[in-house]
Design an enzyme around this catalytic site. Structure first.
Site, mmCIF file in Angstrom:
data_model
loop_
_atom_site.group_PDB
_atom_site.id
_atom_site.type_symbol
_atom_site.label_atom_id
_atom_site.label_comp_id
_atom_site.label_asym_id
_atom_site.label_seq_id
_atom_site.Cartn_x
_atom_site.Cartn_y
_atom_site.Cartn_z
ATOM 1 N N CYS A 11 0.820 -1.214 0.000
ATOM 2 C CA CYS A 11 0.000 0.000 0.000
ATOM 3 C C CYS A 11 0.855 1.265 0.000
ATOM 4 C CB CYS A 11 -0.954 0.000 1.188
ATOM 5 S SG CYS A 11 -0.164 -0.271 2.776
ATOM 6 N N HIS A 33 -3.311 1.869 6.813
ATOM 7 C CA HIS A 33 -3.484 1.805 5.360
ATOM 8 C C HIS A 33 -3.252 3.190 4.767
ATOM 9 C CE1 HIS A 33 -4.862 0.558 1.484
ATOM 10 N NE2 HIS A 33 -5.875 1.390 1.494
#
Length: 471
Positions: free
Chosen positions: A131, A213
């Site tokens: 990510c 994230h």
């Protein structure tokens, strides 16, 4: 989550489309032939990265993009000069808890048109732990190439993935050896050990509730887009006013997302900005200041020389021609030029210090990266074994354990002293009555007569008084 966690069948099909000419166990190499990595380790061997602007800046350099840096944003209201985009880090479990509140809003702003999606770089995160790289690429590959030098690796990736689906773009990222090697080179040794313990295929960034994230915010064609690899589609937050900058729109979106407007500041987050390399602007400004300094200094010298010749009686002397149209001799006196030259010297000194600070920051980025990625296990084991071989390890351990024992002993002593203090305090009330001068005389007289002193003289005295009252 369902769109991000694509099954093994779709992943194999996408991998076949991206690398149809390569076998699963083949070795992929870079264009220079310096980097090799087994094909099986590309998609499954990505490691977790920390959220650190220095790490991201060095990672961009490893990607081949040299004129960009990443800065941490501490104040949303503070203006940021010429950002390419923003990277928002948030706790995934908290976003999942708040999913019911924002699911309707995000569904309304999803861009589902395939032509619109293919016109931008939006990649779904189908590779575990990627990510951080996804967030950086979502910003860089959606910028104008005239304003940003991507480098060979990113330019090839952008051209190769043009027209691909978001899933295949994510697979292309995961199967690019240059990106995988650069990404993993900045991971801590603990991340590699965690990956070996848990096994490949499980993404802490995607599935673990305690993980964080990354998502990207970037302006595209006058619209603010949010690019999240765990979402099925890109999100369009709309445009901004003509009198505004796109960062103003971003601030409003972030204020609503973080709950600042309503006072619900319960989301742990980190915000970073992808901006041009500050050293480039400082170097350009220094060059301009030094040019102006040379012009002003030369004009001042000629002006002073002309004044000296005029004072010496040379009437044919003329005022000097200025080397630039910015300075006219009739408009500036020698004192004005001296003051201007002093200001230029000050500005040059300030910018030189800023440039030195930026270079020091880059140096510290490298130092921190070396400390972060170095594996100290061998050093620690060797050091402890040498101490044990010399026979001093046990003594050192005992010395370090002694303070804790002393603390526990002191605690017990304190408890004993408190109990004794309480006991003495309880007896002090009775002792106070017995320590009066009159009581001491009675005890001395009783001892002389061979009688034991009364333990409760006060009570006996009260009884006698009552008897006297009855009589």
């Amino acid at each position: 989550m369902n769109a991000a966690g694509g099954g093994s069948g779709s992943q194999a099909a996408g991998a076949a489309g991206v690398n149809s000419s390569l076998s699963h166990n083949a070795l992929l190499s870079t264009a220079s032939g310096a980097t090799t990595m087994p094909m099986a380790q590309l998609a499954d061997g990505w490691l977790e990265l920390e959220s650190d602007p220095g790490l991201f800046t060095l990672l961009l350099k490893d990607f081949g993009c040299h004129d960009v840096q990443v800065e941490e944003v501490y104040d949303l209201q503070k203006p940021i000069e010429s950002p390419y985009g923003f990277i928002f880090l948030f706790r995934w479990i908290e976003e999942r808890r708040a999913r019911r509140k924002i699911v309707e809003t995000t569904a309304e702003i999803f861009v589902k048109d395939e032509e619109a999606i293919s016109s931008i770089f939006f990649a779904q995160q189908v590779v575990p732990n990627s990510c951080a790289t996804h967030a950086l690429l979502s910003v860089l590959l959606n910028c104008n190439e005239n304003n940003l030098q991507l480098g060979d690796t990113l330019s090839r990736l952008k051209a190769h993935t043009k027209g691909m689906s978001p899933e295949n773009k994510g697979l292309a990222i995961g199967n690019t050896p240059e990106l995988a090697c650069a990404h993993n080179s900045h991971a801590m040794p603990q991340a590699r050990r965690r990956l070996e313990r848990t096994g490949a295929g499980v993404s802490s960034c995607r599935f673990t509730g305690e993980a964080f994230h990354f998502v990207s915010f970037v302006p595209i064609n006058g619209q603010l887009f949010e690019l999240d690899g765990l979402k099925p589609y890109p999100m369009n937050h709309g445009g901004w006013e003509d009198s505004e900058d796109w960062t103003d729109k971003f601030r409003r979106v972030m204020a609503e997302r973080l709950g600042i407007a309503t006072g619900e500041q319960d989301i742990r987050f980190n915000l970073m900005a992808v901006v041009p390399d500050r050293r480039i602007a400082i170097t350009h400004k220094l060059k301009m200041l030094r040019t102006n300094q040379a012009i002003v200094s030369g004009t001042l010298q000629k002006l002073l020389k002309a004044d000296e010749q005029g004072e010496s009686g040379n009437g044919d002397s003329q005022r000097p021609d200025t080397p630039t149209t910015l300075l006219e001799p009739s408009a500036f006196t020698a004192r004005d030029l001296q003051s201007l030259l002093k200001n230029l010297d000050t500005e040059i000194a300030i910018n030189e210090q800023h440039l030195a600070d930026e270079n020091d920051r880059r140096h510290m980025f490298k130092v921190d990266a070396s400390r972060r990625t170095h594996n100290y296990d061998k050093f620690i084991c060797t050091f402890l074994s040498m101490l044990a071989h010399q026979g001093v390890l046990g003594e050192l351990v005992s010395q370090h354990l002694l303070p804790s024992k002393k603390v526990s002993g002191q605690g017990a002593a304190n408890r004993i002293s408190k109990q004794s203090t309480t006991a003495s305090a309880g007896g002090s009330t009775t002792g106070a009555t017995a320590s009066t001068p009159k009581t001491q005389q009675q005890q001395a007289a009783a001892a002389k007569n061979g009688k034991s002193p009364s333990k409760t003289p006060g009570r006996r005295r009260k009884g006698r008084n009552k008897c006297r009252k009855r009589k």
